[in-house]
Scaffold this motif. Structure first.
Motif, PDB file in Angstrom:
ATOM      1  N   ASN A   1      37.647  32.616  25.066  1.00 27.71           N
ATOM      2  CA  ASN A   1      38.466  31.572  24.464  1.00 27.71           C
ATOM      3  C   ASN A   1      37.583  30.658  23.605  1.00 27.71           C
ATOM      4  O   ASN A   1      36.409  30.953  23.372  1.00 27.71           O
ATOM      5  N   HIS A   2      38.133  29.544  23.143  1.00 28.98           N
ATOM      6  CA  HIS A   2      37.377  28.638  22.270  1.00 28.98           C
ATOM      7  C   HIS A   2      36.293  27.880  23.019  1.00 28.98           C
ATOM      8  O   HIS A   2      35.476  27.198  22.400  1.00 28.98           O
ATOM      9  N   HIS A   3      36.266  27.992  24.346  1.00 27.57           N
ATOM     10  CA  HIS A   3      35.201  27.381  25.136  1.00 27.57           C
ATOM     11  C   HIS A   3      34.021  28.329  25.340  1.00 27.57           C
ATOM     12  O   HIS A   3      33.023  27.959  25.954  1.00 27.57           O
ATOM     13  N   GLY A   4      34.163  29.571  24.848  1.00 31.56           N
ATOM     14  CA  GLY A   4      33.090  30.537  25.019  1.00 31.56           C
ATOM     15  C   GLY A   4      33.053  31.160  26.396  1.00 31.56           C
ATOM     16  O   GLY A   4      32.006  31.662  26.825  1.00 31.56           O
ATOM     17  N   THR A   5      34.183  31.137  27.101  1.00 31.92           N
ATOM     18  CA  THR A   5      34.263  31.760  28.421  1.00 31.92           C
ATOM     19  C   THR A   5      35.402  32.773  28.454  1.00 31.92           C
ATOM     20  O   THR A   5      36.285  32.761  27.592  1.00 31.92           O
ATOM     21  N   LEU A   6      35.370  33.641  29.444  1.00 32.47           N
ATOM     22  CA  LEU A   6      36.353  34.716  29.556  1.00 32.47           C
ATOM     23  C   LEU A   6      37.771  34.160  29.596  1.00 32.47           C
ATOM     24  O   LEU A   6      38.094  33.312  30.434  1.00 32.47           O
ATOM     25  N   PHE A   7      38.619  34.635  28.690  1.00 36.82           N
ATOM     26  CA  PHE A   7      40.022  34.218  28.638  1.00 36.82           C
ATOM     27  C   PHE A   7      40.737  34.684  29.910  1.00 36.82           C
ATOM     28  O   PHE A   7      40.489  35.783  30.411  1.00 36.82           O
ATOM     29  N   GLY A   8      41.605  33.840  30.443  1.00 35.11           N
ATOM     30  CA  GLY A   8      42.278  34.153  31.701  1.00 35.11           C
ATOM     31  C   GLY A   8      43.041  35.455  31.665  1.00 35.11           C
ATOM     32  O   GLY A   8      43.032  36.227  32.631  1.00 35.11           O
ATOM     33  N   GLY A   9      43.709  35.730  30.538  1.00 31.83           N
ATOM     34  CA  GLY A   9      44.461  36.978  30.422  1.00 31.83           C
ATOM     35  C   GLY A   9      43.564  38.195  30.483  1.00 31.83           C
ATOM     36  O   GLY A   9      43.919  39.221  31.074  1.00 31.83           O
ATOM     37  N   ALA A  10      42.374  38.091  29.861  1.00 33.59           N
ATOM     38  CA  ALA A  10      41.434  39.203  29.899  1.00 33.59           C
ATOM     39  C   ALA A  10      40.910  39.415  31.320  1.00 33.59           C
ATOM     40  O   ALA A  10      40.723  40.554  31.756  1.00 33.59           O
ATOM     41  N   ALA A  11      40.668  38.326  32.046  1.00 29.73           N
ATOM     42  CA  ALA A  11      40.209  38.436  33.434  1.00 29.73           C
ATOM     43  C   ALA A  11      41.270  39.114  34.298  1.00 29.73           C
ATOM     44  O   ALA A  11      40.964  39.998  35.113  1.00 29.73           O
ATOM     45  N   LEU A  12      42.536  38.715  34.118  1.00 29.91           N
ATOM     46  CA  LEU A  12      43.617  39.333  34.879  1.00 29.91           C
ATOM     47  C   LEU A  12      43.754  40.813  34.528  1.00 29.91           C
ATOM     48  O   LEU A  12      44.062  41.635  35.392  1.00 29.91           O
ATOM     49  N   SER A  13      43.552  41.145  33.259  1.00 26.28           N
ATOM     50  CA  SER A  13      43.620  42.548  32.846  1.00 26.28           C
ATOM     51  C   SER A  13      42.562  43.378  33.560  1.00 26.28           C
ATOM     52  O   SER A  13      42.825  44.507  33.986  1.00 26.28           O
ATOM     53  N   MET A  14      41.351  42.840  33.706  1.00 25.52           N
ATOM     54  CA  MET A  14      40.289  43.561  34.411  1.00 25.52           C
ATOM     55  C   MET A  14      40.678  43.826  35.865  1.00 25.52           C
ATOM     56  O   MET A  14      40.499  44.931  36.392  1.00 25.52           O
ATOM     57  N   LEU A  15      41.220  42.792  36.526  1.00 27.58           N
ATOM     58  CA  LEU A  15      41.596  42.959  37.931  1.00 27.58           C
ATOM     59  C   LEU A  15      42.806  43.869  38.082  1.00 27.58           C
ATOM     60  O   LEU A  15      42.889  44.658  39.029  1.00 27.58           O
ATOM     61  N   ASP A  16      43.763  43.762  37.157  1.00 29.12           N
ATOM     62  CA  ASP A  16      44.943  44.622  37.208  1.00 29.12           C
ATOM     63  C   ASP A  16      44.559  46.085  37.033  1.00 29.12           C
ATOM     64  O   ASP A  16      45.102  46.967  37.697  1.00 29.12           O
ATOM     65  N   ARG A  17      43.604  46.346  36.134  1.00 36.36           N
ATOM     66  CA  ARG A  17      43.133  47.716  35.923  1.00 36.36           C
ATOM     67  C   ARG A  17      42.523  48.274  37.206  1.00 36.36           C
ATOM     68  O   ARG A  17      42.802  49.405  37.602  1.00 36.36           O
ATOM     69  N   LEU A  18      41.712  47.463  37.886  1.00 40.64           N
ATOM     70  CA  LEU A  18      41.088  47.937  39.116  1.00 40.64           C
ATOM     71  C   LEU A  18      42.123  48.089  40.231  1.00 40.64           C
ATOM     72  O   LEU A  18      42.045  49.026  41.033  1.00 40.64           O
ATOM     73  N   ALA A  19      43.104  47.172  40.285  1.00 39.82           N
ATOM     74  CA  ALA A  19      44.173  47.299  41.281  1.00 39.82           C
ATOM     75  C   ALA A  19      44.963  48.584  41.059  1.00 39.82           C
ATOM     76  O   ALA A  19      45.375  49.251  42.016  1.00 39.82           O
ATOM     77  N   PHE A  20      45.185  48.944  39.789  1.00 42.67           N
ATOM     78  CA  PHE A  20      45.865  50.205  39.482  1.00 42.67           C
ATOM     79  C   PHE A  20      45.060  51.390  40.006  1.00 42.67           C
ATOM     80  O   PHE A  20      45.609  52.321  40.606  1.00 42.67           O
ATOM     81  N   ILE A  21      43.752  51.367  39.789  1.00 41.64           N
ATOM     82  CA  ILE A  21      42.903  52.469  40.226  1.00 41.64           C
ATOM     83  C   ILE A  21      42.928  52.595  41.746  1.00 41.64           C
ATOM     84  O   ILE A  21      43.133  53.690  42.295  1.00 41.64           O
ATOM     85  N   VAL A  22      42.745  51.474  42.435  1.00 42.34           N
ATOM     86  CA  VAL A  22      42.733  51.504  43.898  1.00 42.34           C
ATOM     87  C   VAL A  22      44.115  51.861  44.441  1.00 42.34           C
ATOM     88  O   VAL A  22      44.242  52.641  45.392  1.00 42.34           O
ATOM     89  N   GLY A  23      45.183  51.309  43.840  1.00 41.84           N
ATOM     90  CA  GLY A  23      46.534  51.640  44.277  1.00 41.84           C
ATOM     91  C   GLY A  23      46.874  53.096  44.064  1.00 41.84           C
ATOM     92  O   GLY A  23      47.516  53.732  44.911  1.00 41.84           O
ATOM     93  N   SER A  24      46.438  53.668  42.938  1.00 38.57           N
ATOM     94  CA  SER A  24      46.679  55.082  42.659  1.00 38.57           C
ATOM     95  C   SER A  24      45.976  55.968  43.675  1.00 38.57           C
ATOM     96  O   SER A  24      46.531  56.972  44.136  1.00 38.57           O
TER      97      SER A  24
END
Length: 249
Positions: free
Chosen positions: A13-36
């Motif tokens: 984001n404009h603060h130079g830190t990981l955008f919240g949506g991108a962080a959630l996307s990373m966790l959602d991707r891993l949750a998909f892998i573990v759930g699958s």
């Protein structure tokens, strides 16, 4: 399951830190892998709860994502996730985000692998370690990157294109090498890459990188890439190779 990723400027984001949506996307991707893996079928995200944004993850930092099954039923699984930022040069680690994802297996899935019909009790979250853990595989620095092969990663035959595959291998190798040296490094060469088997759209790809040799400035990293079908659990050893990184003076 523990995997790593990097925070790049286009995810910030404009603060130079990981955008919240991108962080959630990373966790959602891993949750998909573990759930699958748990339900052995095609899953979708049903809900997200107990989100706690504890601290920001600065651009240039590594993020380590952890996921574990908390509860499992016949068609759904609750996955607890955690995202930790790590300064690759100092090793300092900060817990940034945690949350729970409920993944549901789609009705049209033809998977036949058994699942538990009885929900298992939720496990209490483990306390975050005050000291950085040692990241080793057989006593050597290592890192694992996990991705899902989407259509944009594939060629016209629905197979993983070599470009994204090499990008994921380079990312895992970069993390393993930097964790070993704790210095700024760049890739110098690829000694050899052997593409043995394809990865298909919808497959889960896991890349493991392990440091096999170090010099005063150079680091040799062995990488292996595996593809797994979420529905059947079939695993294929797709690629192996050695990457060489050099520490910047």
């Amino acid at each position: 399951m523990v995997v790593v990723d990097m925070v790049w400027p286009d995810q910030s984001n404009h603060h130079g830190t990981l955008f919240g949506g991108a962080a959630l996307s990373m966790l959602d991707r891993l949750a998909f892998i573990v759930g699958s893996k748990a339900l052995r079928g095609s899953v979708v995200t049903a809900s997200v709860s107990d989100l706690n944004f504890a601290a920001p993850a600065p651009a240039g930092h590594l993020v380590e994502c952890t996921a574990e099954v908390l509860r499992q039923g016949r068609r759904s699984v609750t996955v607890g996730t955690r995202l930790v930022a790590e300064d690759l040069l100092s090793g300092t680690r900060t817990e940034c985000l945690s949350g729970e994802f409920v993944m549901v297996r789609q009705a049209e899935s033809t998977a036949t692998a058994p699942v538990s019909p009885v929900a298992t009790p939720a496990q209490a979250p483990q306390p975050y370690p005050s000291k950085p853990p040692v990241f080793t595989e057989g006593g050597k620095a290592s890192a694992t990157v996990a991705e899902i092969v989407f259509p944009g990663h594939a060629n016209h035959r629905g197979l993983l294109h070599g470009g994204p595959a090499m990008e994921w291998m380079a990312k895992a190798g970069f993390v393993a090498a930097t964790r070993r040296m704790r210095r700024t490094i760049v890739m110098a060469s690829s000694e050899k890459l052997n593409f043995k088997a394809p990865a298909h759209v919808g497959d889960v790809v896991e890349v493991t990188a392990t440091v096999i040799a170090t010099g005063r400035r150079s680091i040799h990293v062995h990488v292996d890439m595996w593809a797994e079908s979420p529905a059947t659990g079939e695993r294929r050893h797709c690629t192996t190779g050695t990457l060489v990184f050099v520490a910047v003076v």
